[in-house]
Design an enzyme around this catalytic site. Structure first.
Site, PDB file in Angstrom:
ATOM      1  N   LYS A  28      43.140  38.607 -30.191  1.00 28.64           N
ATOM      2  CA  LYS A  28      44.455  39.145 -30.559  1.00 28.64           C
ATOM      3  C   LYS A  28      44.398  40.656 -30.459  1.00 28.64           C
ATOM      4  O   LYS A  28      43.370  41.255 -30.779  1.00 28.64           O
ATOM      5  CB  LYS A  28      44.816  38.739 -32.001  1.00 28.64           C
ATOM      6  CG  LYS A  28      46.114  39.376 -32.484  1.00 28.64           C
ATOM      7  CD  LYS A  28      46.526  38.897 -33.852  1.00 28.64           C
ATOM      8  CE  LYS A  28      45.961  39.702 -35.003  1.00 28.64           C
ATOM      9  NZ  LYS A  28      46.259  41.154 -34.956  1.00 28.64           N
ATOM     10  N   GLU A  30      54.945  40.717 -37.358  1.00 30.07           N
ATOM     11  CA  GLU A  30      54.596  41.232 -38.691  1.00 30.07           C
ATOM     12  C   GLU A  30      55.643  42.240 -39.162  1.00 30.07           C
ATOM     13  O   GLU A  30      56.031  43.158 -38.420  1.00 30.07           O
ATOM     14  CB  GLU A  30      53.212  41.900 -38.663  1.00 30.07           C
ATOM     15  CG  GLU A  30      52.843  42.512 -40.020  1.00 30.07           C
ATOM     16  CD  GLU A  30      51.372  42.871 -40.183  1.00 30.07           C
ATOM     17  OE1 GLU A  30      50.581  42.629 -39.260  1.00 30.07           O
ATOM     18  OE2 GLU A  30      51.033  43.396 -41.265  1.00 30.07           O
ATOM     19  N   ASP A  85      41.125  42.256 -38.245  1.00 24.50           N
ATOM     20  CA  ASP A  85      40.515  43.564 -38.537  1.00 24.50           C
ATOM     21  C   ASP A  85      40.943  44.055 -39.921  1.00 24.50           C
ATOM     22  O   ASP A  85      40.492  45.102 -40.376  1.00 24.50           O
ATOM     23  CB  ASP A  85      40.818  44.601 -37.434  1.00 24.50           C
ATOM     24  CG  ASP A  85      42.287  44.940 -37.314  1.00 24.50           C
ATOM     25  OD1 ASP A  85      43.118  44.306 -37.985  1.00 24.50           O
ATOM     26  OD2 ASP A  85      42.622  45.858 -36.522  1.00 24.50           O
ATOM     27  N   GLU A 140      47.208  44.336 -30.795  1.00 27.51           N
ATOM     28  CA  GLU A 140      48.532  44.830 -31.182  1.00 27.51           C
ATOM     29  C   GLU A 140      49.205  45.564 -30.025  1.00 27.51           C
ATOM     30  O   GLU A 140      48.526  46.184 -29.207  1.00 27.51           O
ATOM     31  CB  GLU A 140      48.386  45.783 -32.379  1.00 27.51           C
ATOM     32  CG  GLU A 140      47.744  45.121 -33.589  1.00 27.51           C
ATOM     33  CD  GLU A 140      47.510  46.095 -34.750  1.00 27.51           C
ATOM     34  OE1 GLU A 140      47.966  47.248 -34.683  1.00 27.51           O
ATOM     35  OE2 GLU A 140      46.854  45.683 -35.720  1.00 27.51           O
ATOM     36  N   ASP A 180      40.180  39.347 -33.654  1.00 28.92           N
ATOM     37  CA  ASP A 180      41.084  40.498 -33.581  1.00 28.92           C
ATOM     38  C   ASP A 180      40.365  41.659 -32.903  1.00 28.92           C
ATOM     39  O   ASP A 180      39.247  42.021 -33.310  1.00 28.92           O
ATOM     40  CB  ASP A 180      41.440  40.890 -35.026  1.00 28.92           C
ATOM     41  CG  ASP A 180      42.811  41.489 -35.145  1.00 28.92           C
ATOM     42  OD1 ASP A 180      43.528  41.582 -34.128  1.00 28.92           O
ATOM     43  OD2 ASP A 180      43.179  41.853 -36.277  1.00 28.92           O
TER      44      ASP A 180
HETATM   45  O1  KIV Z   1      44.041  41.709 -39.132  1.00 29.76           O
HETATM   46  C1  KIV Z   1      44.738  40.804 -39.610  1.00 29.76           C
HETATM   47  O2  KIV Z   1      44.369  40.136 -40.578  1.00 29.76           O
HETATM   48  C2  KIV Z   1      46.028  40.559 -38.991  1.00 29.76           C
HETATM   49  C3  KIV Z   1      46.972  39.643 -39.680  1.00 29.76           C
HETATM   50  C4  KIV Z   1      47.539  40.303 -40.867  1.00 29.76           C
HETATM   51  C5  KIV Z   1      48.024  39.142 -38.765  1.00 29.76           C
HETATM   52  O3  KIV Z   1      46.313  41.126 -37.972  1.00 29.76           O
END
Ligand code: KIV
Length: 268
Positions: free
Chosen positions: A116, A185, A47, A118, A86
Site C-alpha cells: 500500500k 481516509e 506505517d 499514499e 505499507d
Molecule cells: O498505516 C496505517 O495503519 C494505515 C491505516 C490507518 C489505513 O495506513
C-alpha cells in the site's frame, strides 16, 4: 473461521456480491495470529507502527528495514488473511524504480501479498509499474498521514468541491492504473459513498463513514492500547490499557509482598 486464503480476486468478488471487507492493522506475531484466527480478510502492516509502537509523533521516521521486520512477523502468523505491507515515507516517492525495488522486497523478503502507498495522480505511474510486474497495490487517498506537513495536521480532506472532485478523479485514475483496492481516509461520508459507487475495486474506509466496501482500524486504537488521542471515527472494543496496567501493578505488589512466587511455582 474459513480455512481458505483471502486473495485479491476474493476481495473483488466480495465487493461484487455486496459483502463487507474487514481489515485491521497488526505489527507483530501474537496479535497477527489472533486477528487471523478471528477471520479478518486483510491484515495491514501499517506505517502507523511509527506512532502506536515506536512512540513517534508521525509516521515519517519509519524506515524500510523496520517495515520489513514487522511484515515478516505478521506474515509468519497469517494463514488466512491477505497481508498488505505499507510502504514507508521515501520508499516510493523518489522514482518508479525505487518503488519497484522496495515493493519487491516486501513480497520477496517480507512475504507480503500486496503493498500500500499514499497518493493520487502523483503515484499513478508507480501503481501502473507494479501492476505490470504483478505486485498488487492498495492505494490510499484523502487524509494521507505522510502528507501531514502539507495538510497542516491530520485534517478531514475533500470538504470543498474542488478537492472532492480531485479525490474522485484520483480514485478513478488509481483504479485504471491497476490498484486492487483503495483506502479512503478522513473524507466526508457522502464523498466516500460517491467514490465507492464510481469504482469496481473495493474501497476501504477509515474515518470515511459507513458506505465504503470495507473498513480498517488501527489495532491499538480498537483495543484501547493507544490513548494519546481518540479520533471520532475510532470505536474502542476493549480497554487493554486498564487490563495490562492492573496486571503490572498486581505483579509488582505480589513480588514486593512475597506472594509471588510461591514454593509451588518453583522446582523441587
Ligand atoms: O498505516 C496505517 O495503519 C494505515 C491505516 C490507518 C489505513 O495506513
Amino acid at each position: 473461521m474459513a480455512n481458505s486464503r483471502i486473495t485479491v480476486p476474493v476481495l473483488r468478488k466480495k465487493k461484487a456480491e455486496g459483502e463487507k471487507i474487514t481489515v485491521l492493522t497488526a505489527y507483530d506475531y501474537p496479535f497477527a495470529k489472533l486477528i487471523d484466527e478471528a477471520g479478518m480478510d486483510v491484515i495491514l502492516v501499517g506505517d502507523t507502527l511509527g506512532i502506536v509502537v515506536q512512540g513517534e509523533e508521525s509516521t515519517l521516521p519509519v524506515t524500510m528495514d523496520q517495515m520489513l521486520y514487522h511484515t515478516q512477523m505478521v506474515t509468519r502468523a497469517a494463514k488466512h488473511a491477505l497481508v498488505v505491507a505499507d510502504m514507508p515515507f521515501m520508499s516510493y516517492q523518489s522514482s518508479v524504480e525505487e518503488t519497484i525495488k522496495n515493493a519487491g522486497r516486501f513480497v520477496q523478503e517480507g512475504r507480503a501479498a500486496a503493498v500500500k502507498f499514499e497518493g493520487g495522480a502523483a503515484v499513478v505511474d508507480r501503481v501502473e509499474a507494479l501492476s505490470r510486474y504483478d505486485i498488487p497495490v492498495m492505494a490510499h487517498i484523502g487524509l494521507t498521514p505522510q502528507s501531514v506537513h502539507r495538510m497542516g495536521g491530520y485534517k478531514v480532506q475533500g470538504r470543498e468541491s474542488e478537492m472532492a472532485k480531485q479525490l474522485l478523479n484520483d480514485a478513478k485514475s488509481l483504479e485504471s492504473a491497476g490498484a486492487f483496492s483503495i483506502v479512503l481516509e478522513g473524507i466526508p461520508n457522502t464523498l466516500a459513498a460517491e467514490i465507492t459507487n464510481a469504482l469496481e475495486i473495493p474501497t476501504i474506509g477509515i474515518g470515511a463513514g459507513p458506505h465504503c466496501d470495507g473498513q480498517v482500524l488501527v489495532m491499538h486504537d480498537l483495543l484501547g492500547l493507544f490513548t494519546r488521542f481518540h479520533p471520532k471515527f475510532v470505536r474502542r472494543y476493549a480497554d487493554l490499557t486498564a487490563i495490562a496496567s492492573d496486571a503490572f501493578t498486581r505483579y509488582k505488589s505480589d513480588v514486593l509482598s512475597g506472594k509471588f512466587p510461591t514454593e509451588e511455582e518453583g522446582y523441587e
